[in-house]
Scaffold this active site. Sequence first.
Site, mmCIF file in Angstrom:
data_model
loop_
_atom_site.group_PDB
_atom_site.id
_atom_site.type_symbol
_atom_site.label_atom_id
_atom_site.label_comp_id
_atom_site.label_asym_id
_atom_site.label_seq_id
_atom_site.Cartn_x
_atom_site.Cartn_y
_atom_site.Cartn_z
ATOM 1 N N GLU A 132 -50.384 55.927 69.424
ATOM 2 C CA GLU A 132 -50.950 57.274 69.474
ATOM 3 C C GLU A 132 -52.148 57.249 68.545
ATOM 4 O O GLU A 132 -52.001 57.241 67.322
ATOM 5 C CB GLU A 132 -49.899 58.306 69.036
ATOM 6 C CG GLU A 132 -50.272 59.734 69.446
ATOM 7 C CD GLU A 132 -51.034 60.473 68.358
ATOM 8 O OE1 GLU A 132 -52.292 60.454 68.428
ATOM 9 O OE2 GLU A 132 -50.403 61.030 67.463
ATOM 10 N N CYS A 158 -55.556 64.259 65.150
ATOM 11 C CA CYS A 158 -56.009 63.373 66.225
ATOM 12 C C CYS A 158 -56.455 64.129 67.469
ATOM 13 O O CYS A 158 -57.317 63.665 68.205
ATOM 14 C CB CYS A 158 -54.915 62.373 66.580
ATOM 15 S SG CYS A 158 -53.331 63.143 66.996
#
Length: 257
Positions: free
Chosen positions: A30, A64
């Site tokens: 991720e 993110c």
Amino acid sequence: MDKIAFTGSTEVGKLIVRAATGNLKKVTLELGGKSPNVVFKDSDLDQAIPAAASAIFFNHGQCCCAGSRLYVEQGVFDKVVEGIANAAKKIKIGRGLDADTEMGPLVSEEQLNRVCGFLKSGLAEGAEAVTGGRRSGKKGYFVEPTVLVNTTSKMKVVREEIFGPVVTAMPFKNTEDIPAIANNTNYGLAAGIWTRDIAKAHRLAAQIKAGTVWINCYNIFDAALPFGGYKESGWGREMGGEALANYTEVKSVVVAL
């Protein structure tokens, strides 16, 4: 070690992939993002403006899936930019342990220098800071919440993940142009769409190459909702039933009776 799960930068993710080739370890990643947040003129701006501000300034932009590329339909561009800039100006910067602090420091001096380097690059290439655009104070790792306009897709501040409280705002004319604009990135972690036309929102969501697309909301998560990215934003999904596939193997057993 048979399995690696990593959350972090795309740069480090690529190093892990190379290191995992020894015994072909299973790897899930991720990684970074440069998420587009698209605001149409038919959206509820009273909802979209504060949400777009939160999408980038939440956790000091160290997120993110931060909505760091803001695309606003012409006709409401100035109003949206002004609203987000006003929200940014009201954010109280200070020590993370102070009860009235709304935005604390970046994680390290290295990250402070990185974010300030991006700001310097953007301004040198012609971007204009409606608000922010510099370090906050002389002590600590603080950066002012920043809204940049006059930006283009060729600029470093638009192309690369900053991981700080910096949003680039760009106007658009035609809805048909948005899929190509939104997908003009190496990343594909998340995206946001703001419109009252739910059919239009679904058509655009299907065309955007991102693991999560939020419609008239942002940063909504659930343990049952798979989360992960396309392209250089990673491999695999966290959460949801899809996450189980990362830690299990499929076996076929055949018995002759």
